[in-house]
Design a protein around this motif. Structure first.
Motif, PDB file in Angstrom:
ATOM      1  N   GLU A  30      12.234 -47.732 -40.341  1.00 17.07           N
ATOM      2  CA  GLU A  30      12.358 -48.195 -38.955  1.00 17.07           C
ATOM      3  C   GLU A  30      13.704 -47.770 -38.363  1.00 17.07           C
ATOM      4  OE1 GLU A  30      11.131 -52.229 -36.502  1.00 17.07           O
ATOM      5  OE2 GLU A  30      12.215 -52.461 -38.381  1.00 17.07           O
ATOM      6  N   TYR A  31      13.753 -47.708 -37.040  1.00 15.20           N
ATOM      7  CA  TYR A  31      14.953 -47.336 -36.282  1.00 15.20           C
ATOM      8  C   TYR A  31      15.293 -48.537 -35.398  1.00 15.20           C
ATOM      9  CZ  TYR A  31      17.786 -44.189 -33.245  1.00 15.20           C
ATOM     10  OH  TYR A  31      18.781 -43.564 -32.524  1.00 15.20           O
ATOM     11  N   VAL A  32      16.406 -49.198 -35.713  1.00 17.14           N
ATOM     12  CA  VAL A  32      16.784 -50.433 -35.028  1.00 17.14           C
ATOM     13  C   VAL A  32      18.181 -50.276 -34.435  1.00 17.14           C
ATOM     14  CG1 VAL A  32      17.271 -52.899 -35.316  1.00 17.14           C
ATOM     15  CG2 VAL A  32      15.348 -51.852 -36.539  1.00 17.14           C
ATOM     16  N   THR A  33      18.354 -50.735 -33.199  1.00 13.13           N
ATOM     17  CA  THR A  33      19.631 -50.629 -32.498  1.00 13.13           C
ATOM     18  C   THR A  33      20.154 -52.020 -32.152  1.00 13.13           C
ATOM     19  OG1 THR A  33      19.154 -48.458 -31.533  1.00 13.13           O
ATOM     20  CG2 THR A  33      20.757 -49.814 -30.404  1.00 13.13           C
ATOM     21  N   ASP A 154      18.271 -45.143 -48.433  1.00 10.12           N
ATOM     22  CA  ASP A 154      17.051 -45.659 -47.824  1.00 10.12           C
ATOM     23  C   ASP A 154      17.316 -46.108 -46.390  1.00 10.12           C
ATOM     24  OD1 ASP A 154      15.397 -45.408 -50.170  1.00 10.12           O
ATOM     25  OD2 ASP A 154      16.490 -47.128 -50.994  1.00 10.12           O
ATOM     26  N   MET A 155      18.561 -46.539 -46.120  1.00 10.95           N
ATOM     27  CA  MET A 155      18.933 -46.963 -44.770  1.00 10.95           C
ATOM     28  C   MET A 155      20.321 -46.440 -44.448  1.00 10.95           C
ATOM     29  SD  MET A 155      19.159 -50.790 -43.051  1.00 10.95           S
ATOM     30  CE  MET A 155      20.710 -51.253 -43.854  1.00 10.95           C
ATOM     31  N   LEU A 156      20.446 -45.865 -43.259  1.00 10.49           N
ATOM     32  CA  LEU A 156      21.722 -45.352 -42.775  1.00 10.49           C
ATOM     33  C   LEU A 156      22.212 -46.242 -41.645  1.00 10.49           C
ATOM     34  CD1 LEU A 156      23.845 -43.043 -42.883  1.00 10.49           C
ATOM     35  CD2 LEU A 156      22.449 -41.848 -41.167  1.00 10.49           C
ATOM     36  N   ASN A 181      15.781 -40.159 -38.992  1.00  8.15           N
ATOM     37  CA  ASN A 181      14.798 -41.239 -39.060  1.00  8.15           C
ATOM     38  C   ASN A 181      13.389 -40.702 -39.267  1.00  8.15           C
ATOM     39  OD1 ASN A 181      12.956 -43.199 -36.913  1.00  8.15           O
ATOM     40  ND2 ASN A 181      13.957 -44.140 -38.670  1.00  8.15           N
ATOM     41  N   GLU A 182      13.064 -39.625 -38.577  1.00  8.39           N
ATOM     42  CA  GLU A 182      11.724 -39.039 -38.707  1.00  8.39           C
ATOM     43  C   GLU A 182      11.465 -38.536 -40.123  1.00  8.39           C
ATOM     44  OE1 GLU A 182      11.841 -36.147 -35.642  1.00  8.39           O
ATOM     45  OE2 GLU A 182      11.651 -37.639 -34.030  1.00  8.39           O
ATOM     46  N   ASP A 183      12.523 -38.211 -40.850  1.00 12.90           N
ATOM     47  CA  ASP A 183      12.376 -37.763 -42.235  1.00 12.90           C
ATOM     48  C   ASP A 183      12.216 -38.931 -43.210  1.00 12.90           C
ATOM     49  OD1 ASP A 183      12.412 -35.114 -41.609  1.00 12.90           O
ATOM     50  OD2 ASP A 183      14.510 -34.783 -42.128  1.00 12.90           O
ATOM     51  N   VAL A 187      17.152 -46.457 -39.961  1.00 17.86           N
ATOM     52  CA  VAL A 187      18.428 -46.387 -39.248  1.00 17.86           C
ATOM     53  C   VAL A 187      18.722 -47.732 -38.602  1.00 17.86           C
ATOM     54  CG1 VAL A 187      19.673 -45.335 -37.314  1.00 17.86           C
ATOM     55  CG2 VAL A 187      18.263 -43.904 -38.804  1.00 17.86           C
ATOM     56  N   LEU A 188      19.941 -48.233 -38.840  1.00 13.44           N
ATOM     57  CA  LEU A 188      20.457 -49.405 -38.126  1.00 13.44           C
ATOM     58  C   LEU A 188      21.715 -48.953 -37.406  1.00 13.44           C
ATOM     59  CD1 LEU A 188      20.421 -52.434 -37.434  1.00 13.44           C
ATOM     60  CD2 LEU A 188      21.747 -52.843 -39.525  1.00 13.44           C
ATOM     61  N   MET A 189      21.711 -49.041 -36.086  1.00  9.77           N
ATOM     62  CA  MET A 189      22.779 -48.432 -35.296  1.00  9.77           C
ATOM     63  C   MET A 189      23.349 -49.399 -34.273  1.00  9.77           C
ATOM     64  SD  MET A 189      22.528 -44.907 -33.051  1.00  9.77           S
ATOM     65  CE  MET A 189      21.335 -45.543 -31.867  1.00  9.77           C
ATOM     66  N   VAL A 190      24.662 -49.404 -34.170  1.00 12.58           N
ATOM     67  CA  VAL A 190      25.364 -50.046 -33.056  1.00 12.58           C
ATOM     68  C   VAL A 190      25.731 -48.935 -32.090  1.00 12.58           C
ATOM     69  CG1 VAL A 190      27.536 -51.130 -32.367  1.00 12.58           C
ATOM     70  CG2 VAL A 190      26.287 -52.005 -34.341  1.00 12.58           C
ATOM     71  N   GLU A 191      25.465 -49.129 -30.801  1.00  9.79           N
ATOM     72  CA  GLU A 191      25.701 -48.025 -29.877  1.00  9.79           C
ATOM     73  C   GLU A 191      26.110 -48.531 -28.495  1.00  9.79           C
ATOM     74  OE1 GLU A 191      26.410 -44.825 -28.031  1.00  9.79           O
ATOM     75  OE2 GLU A 191      26.043 -44.760 -30.184  1.00  9.79           O
ATOM     76  N   GLN A 192      27.178 -47.914 -27.949  1.00  7.64           N
ATOM     77  CA  GLN A 192      27.663 -48.273 -26.625  1.00  7.64           C
ATOM     78  C   GLN A 192      26.744 -47.746 -25.521  1.00  7.64           C
ATOM     79  OE1 GLN A 192      31.443 -46.404 -26.005  1.00  7.64           O
ATOM     80  NE2 GLN A 192      30.692 -44.340 -26.460  1.00  7.64           N
ATOM     81  N   ASN A 193      26.101 -46.612 -25.792  1.00 11.59           N
ATOM     82  CA  ASN A 193      25.162 -46.039 -24.831  1.00 11.59           C
ATOM     83  C   ASN A 193      23.824 -46.753 -24.997  1.00 11.59           C
ATOM     84  OD1 ASN A 193      23.528 -44.399 -23.233  1.00 11.59           O
ATOM     85  ND2 ASN A 193      24.575 -42.513 -23.852  1.00 11.59           N
ATOM     86  N   ALA A 194      23.780 -47.995 -24.508  1.00 15.84           N
ATOM     87  CA  ALA A 194      22.674 -48.895 -24.834  1.00 15.84           C
ATOM     88  C   ALA A 194      21.330 -48.397 -24.310  1.00 15.84           C
ATOM     89  CB  ALA A 194      22.968 -50.293 -24.285  1.00 15.84           C
ATOM     90  N   LYS A 195      21.297 -47.866 -23.094  1.00 15.48           N
ATOM     91  CA  LYS A 195      20.022 -47.433 -22.528  1.00 15.48           C
ATOM     92  C   LYS A 195      19.410 -46.318 -23.359  1.00 15.48           C
ATOM     93  CE  LYS A 195      20.844 -48.728 -17.694  1.00 15.48           C
ATOM     94  NZ  LYS A 195      20.990 -48.222 -16.310  1.00 15.48           N
ATOM     95  N   GLU A 196      20.216 -45.321 -23.714  1.00 17.82           N
ATOM     96  CA  GLU A 196      19.693 -44.197 -24.496  1.00 17.82           C
ATOM     97  C   GLU A 196      19.270 -44.647 -25.888  1.00 17.82           C
ATOM     98  OE1 GLU A 196      18.409 -40.319 -25.037  1.00 17.82           O
ATOM     99  OE2 GLU A 196      19.002 -41.402 -23.226  1.00 17.82           O
TER     100      GLU A 196
END
Length: 234
Positions: A30-33, A154-156, A181-183, A187-196
């Motif tokens: 999964e890809y989580v922000t 397993d998770m980045l 992620n597609e591979d 992914v667990l990500m903190v990101e300032q560019n929240a919309k993207e």
């Protein structure tokens, strides 16, 4: 079963509590922000999962094992890769030496993984002998991600991967994360560019003052009028 399960996490630094009762899950692949205002505790969540804060309560499980209370050098062996926001490369070492450091817990550096990193980030192959400290911010970020991938996690976990990048490099950085992620890497990500970030992820969490405020699919959070008004600039 969730790959990562954070349940009622209380954490901080010394006696200073930052997180209160945070709940979070990441499923396999999964890809989580995580988004939210400055000072919300987003980076503290990442550091807490990786054993870099004071654990005050709650539970963190990864792949069915409880990992709260164990040291980062043990956590990395469970299958978690972590790229902090800053100071995430060894500036005096070459690109190749940085990648080798990413595999330091192994008996030998797997050549196949080096090739996979170079295939994913071709600029690193071109500059394999260059000192990391002389590279651009975007190139250093790619190197930091490549080093974290050397153990095939397993998770980045990525903390603000687009911070400080030139605008024309931000989309490229997100594309590379999408590919990882597609591979099959979660992914667990903190990101300032929240919309993207929310546009690209599967699910998102909004943290406010160290607590969960919202959790939903990325598209649903983008469409939520309250979330847009309060946290995404309308």
């Amino acid at each position: 079963m969730a790959l990562l399960d954070v349940d009622g996490l209380d954490a901080g630094y010394g006696d200073l509590q930052i997180l209160e009762g945070v709940d979070m899950t990441v499923d396999e692949g999964e890809y989580v922000t995580i988004v939210g205002p400055n000072g919300a505790g987003k980076s503290t969540v990442m550091k807490s999962i990786f054993g870099l804060t004071t654990h005050m309560g709650g539970r963190i499980e990864f792949d069915g094992e409880e990992i709260n209370g164990i040291r980062p050098e043990q956590i990395i062996r469970t299958g978690i890769g972590y790229v902090p926001q800053s100071d995430n490369v060894f500036p005096s070492l070459s690109v190749m030496e940085n990648l080798e450091m990413g595999a330091y817990i192994l008996d030998e550096v797997p050549e196949e993984r080096v090739r996979r990193v170079f295939d994913r980030f071709p600029i690193l192959r071109e500059r394999r002998g260059q000192k990391a400290g002389t590279m651009s911010g975007g190139q250093q970020q790619m190197l930091a991600m490549g080093r974290a991938l050397m153990l095939d996690p397993d998770m980045l976990m990525l903390d603000e991967p687009s911070a400080g990048l030139a605008p024309d490099l931000v989309a490229e950085m997100f594309d590379r994360i999408d590919e990882i992620n597609e591979d099959g890497t979660a992914v667990l990500m903190v990101e300032q560019n929240a919309k993207e970030a929310l546009r690209r992820c599967d699910r998102g969490y909004v943290l406010v003052q160290g607590q969960n405020r919202y959790e939903d699919d990325g598209d649903a959070l983008l469409a939520d009028e309250q979330v847009r008004r309060d946290f995404l600039g309308g």
